[in-house]
Design a protein around this motif. Sequence first.
Motif, PDB file in Angstrom:
ATOM      1  N   GLN A  25       0.825  -1.209   0.000  1.00  0.00           N
ATOM      2  CA  GLN A  25       0.000   0.000   0.000  1.00  0.00           C
ATOM      3  C   GLN A  25       0.860   1.260   0.000  1.00  0.00           C
ATOM      4  OE1 GLN A  25      -2.515  -0.410   3.429  1.00  0.00           O
ATOM      5  NE2 GLN A  25      -3.826  -1.945   2.461  1.00  0.00           N
ATOM      6  N   ILE A  26       1.879   1.276   0.829  1.00  0.00           N
ATOM      7  CA  ILE A  26       2.759   2.436   0.913  1.00  0.00           C
ATOM      8  C   ILE A  26       3.508   2.629  -0.403  1.00  0.00           C
ATOM      9  CG2 ILE A  26       4.825   3.362   2.044  1.00  0.00           C
ATOM     10  CD1 ILE A  26       3.773   1.962   4.628  1.00  0.00           C
ATOM     11  N   ALA A  27       4.027   1.525  -0.951  1.00  0.00           N
ATOM     12  CA  ALA A  27       4.767   1.609  -2.214  1.00  0.00           C
ATOM     13  C   ALA A  27       3.861   2.084  -3.349  1.00  0.00           C
ATOM     14  CB  ALA A  27       5.386   0.255  -2.553  1.00  0.00           C
ATOM     15  N   CYS A  28       2.645   1.564  -3.407  1.00  0.00           N
ATOM     16  CA  CYS A  28       1.722   1.951  -4.479  1.00  0.00           C
ATOM     17  C   CYS A  28       1.280   3.406  -4.341  1.00  0.00           C
ATOM     18  CB  CYS A  28       0.516   1.015  -4.510  1.00  0.00           C
ATOM     19  SG  CYS A  28       0.921  -0.630  -5.114  1.00  0.00           S
ATOM     20  N   LYS A  33       2.028   8.840  -6.971  1.00  0.00           N
ATOM     21  CA  LYS A  33       2.395  10.253  -6.967  1.00  0.00           C
ATOM     22  C   LYS A  33       3.072  10.628  -8.281  1.00  0.00           C
ATOM     23  CE  LYS A  33       2.962  10.610  -1.987  1.00  0.00           C
ATOM     24  NZ  LYS A  33       3.927  10.716  -0.875  1.00  0.00           N
ATOM     25  N   HIS A  34       3.687   9.641  -8.942  1.00  0.00           N
ATOM     26  CA  HIS A  34       4.387   9.888 -10.201  1.00  0.00           C
ATOM     27  C   HIS A  34       3.550   9.483 -11.414  1.00  0.00           C
ATOM     28  CE1 HIS A  34       8.054  10.828  -8.037  1.00  0.00           C
ATOM     29  NE2 HIS A  34       7.838   9.762  -7.286  1.00  0.00           N
ATOM     30  N   LYS A  41       6.082  -3.432 -16.620  1.00  0.00           N
ATOM     31  CA  LYS A  41       7.541  -3.427 -16.712  1.00  0.00           C
ATOM     32  C   LYS A  41       8.162  -2.653 -15.543  1.00  0.00           C
ATOM     33  CE  LYS A  41      11.212  -2.322 -20.006  1.00  0.00           C
ATOM     34  NZ  LYS A  41      11.503  -1.774 -21.328  1.00  0.00           N
ATOM     35  N   ASN A  42       7.623  -1.474 -15.245  1.00  0.00           N
ATOM     36  CA  ASN A  42       8.144  -0.666 -14.145  1.00  0.00           C
ATOM     37  C   ASN A  42       7.858  -1.309 -12.792  1.00  0.00           C
ATOM     38  OD1 ASN A  42       9.178   1.317 -15.856  1.00  0.00           O
ATOM     39  ND2 ASN A  42       7.211   2.341 -15.957  1.00  0.00           N
TER      40      ASN A  42
END
Length: 145
Positions: A25-28, A33-34, A41-42
């Motif tokens: 959740q934190i990573a997503c 934000k970007h 792929k990313n």
Amino acid sequence: MPQSLLKACKQKVHPKPSDRREMVQIACDDIRKHSTLPGRKNLSKIASTIVAKHKESFCDVVADKVIGSGYESLCKQMEERLFNLNRKGMKTSSFGEKLNEVDGTSEPPAKKTRKPVKDLYGCINWQPDSYPENENKETQKEIQE
């Protein structure tokens, strides 16, 4: 990240599922934000970086055997999280019921009236009770023959 997740990574053990979900959740949230659609792929690069740093904690293991490259499940989990975050038109209340998009209430919108059945292919009335004007059973037989 949660302290229990960081502790599990230091001890090289698998974190609790709730800690793993919180990390995803934190990573997503940071990814969004970007870009709202970062692409597989990313996400794969991000997941492989996480697994490379903490291989013992995040690798995919079944019966004490590492499966594949070890980051597929983390990548899939991040994909699903982003998919759920990007869903459109699914406004929900705090109790999980769907909200009406027009006024924000939980009452369902009025049902649409059903259109009458059309003749698309074949006949919808294949055994009629009555015949058209100037027609009867005998004239129908004659036309059929």
